[in-house]
Motif scaffolding. Structure first.
Motif, PDB file in Angstrom:
ATOM      1  N   ASP A 199       0.808  -1.235   0.000  1.00 18.43           N
ATOM      2  CA  ASP A 199       0.000   0.000   0.000  1.00 18.43           C
ATOM      3  C   ASP A 199       0.832   1.272   0.000  1.00 18.43           C
ATOM      4  N   ARG A 244      -6.043   2.629   5.194  1.00 17.11           N
ATOM      5  CA  ARG A 244      -7.203   1.996   4.554  1.00 17.11           C
ATOM      6  C   ARG A 244      -8.500   2.436   5.236  1.00 17.11           C
ATOM      7  N   ALA A 253     -13.167  -3.660   2.156  1.00 18.48           N
ATOM      8  CA  ALA A 253     -12.749  -5.018   1.798  1.00 18.48           C
ATOM      9  C   ALA A 253     -13.778  -6.054   2.238  1.00 18.48           C
ATOM     10  N   GLU A 264      -9.178  -7.310  -0.079  1.00 17.68           N
ATOM     11  CA  GLU A 264      -8.552  -5.995  -0.132  1.00 17.68           C
ATOM     12  C   GLU A 264      -7.933  -5.806  -1.513  1.00 17.68           C
ATOM     13  N   HIS A 285     -13.268   0.503  -1.593  1.00 15.84           N
ATOM     14  CA  HIS A 285     -12.315   0.711  -0.504  1.00 15.84           C
ATOM     15  C   HIS A 285     -12.687  -0.100   0.737  1.00 15.84           C
TER      16      HIS A 285
END
Length: 243
Positions: A160, A173, A191, A195, A189
């Motif tokens: 990420d 996140r 999950a 993800e 966005h």
């Protein structure tokens, strides 16, 4: 009566090397130190030129124009997307029209002052492999884009961190989900299945894609974006998996 010396003649004799019988008067080569000094000056000038040229090449190496100039055909379309005018329709890496260039991260980030090397950190093996393929003419056109995982690994960052880092998008996140909560049920966005990598939806050199529409036809597609169906019809099923 002894002969007197002419002071003027004596002075000239003492200071004129030819008159005084120095090596020059005998036809000998110039003093070695003079030749050595000239060599040192030439070497210093050459070294300075090489340093300036090297610095200039390194600076150019960091610019997008380097990718297009050195790699030529394999990178031409990528450079075109990067240089797109955000205020008029553009073309993607395959030559398809993109109504809103803002949806191509390369174009948008380019106008923010970012360049290729901010995301692409090429490994030595990658550069050698692509260079050999280009010389041999054995390459895909355009070159296959790197996935977020590949770009992240090459840069030495953690998962990420290619996008979510202090210099770019300083978010987690959870922050992303909260900021996009108004997207409702179909929020990539969140999950709820798995993800997803940022580049699953956000494309760099083509219009971005709303991945949720792969299963949920009713999911809202942001303006200027493509649904998965449109993306597959545009690029072909195989190419649609590229970032």
């Amino acid at each position: 009566m002894s002969e007197e010396k002419n002071p003027t003649t004596a002075s000239a004799t003492e200071h004129d090397p030819v008159i005084a019988g120095t090596p020059e008067a005998a036809g000998a080569s110039p003093a070695p130190q003079r030749h050595g000094r000239r060599t040192a000056v030439v070497a210093a000038v050459v070294a300075a030129i090489l340093v300036v040229a090297g610095v200039g090449m390194w600076v150019w190496h960091e610019q997008p124009s380097f990718c297009g100039a050195i790699c030529h055909t394999p990178m031409d379309n990528y450079l075109t997307t990067y240089e797109s005018d955000l205020n008029s329709p553009a073309t993607d890496k395959w030559g398809n029209e993109v109504a809103d260039p803002h949806t191509m991260l390369a174009a948008y980030h380019g106008k923010l002052g970012n360049d290729c090397m901010d995301c692409h950190v090429p490994t030595l093996s990658e550069q050698i492999g692509e260079g050999v393929a280009w010389v041999a003419g054995n390459y895909n056109f355009p070159l296959v884009e790197r996935t977020a995982s590949e770009l992240t690994k090459a840069s030495g960052r953690d998962t990420d961190e290619l996008c979510l880092n202090e210099a770019c998008h300083n978010l987690t996140r959870d922050d992303l989900y909260e900021k996009t909560a108004d997207m409702g049920t179909y929020n990539p966005h969140w999950a709820h299945h798995e993800e997803l990598e940022c580049t699953t939806c956000h494309k760099a050199h083509r219009a971005s894609v709303m991945y949720c529409t792969q299963c949920h036809a009713q999911a809202e597609v942001p303006e200027g974006w493509l649904s998965m169906g449109e993306s597959n019809n545009l690029t072909g099923v195989k190419a649609s998996a590229e970032s």
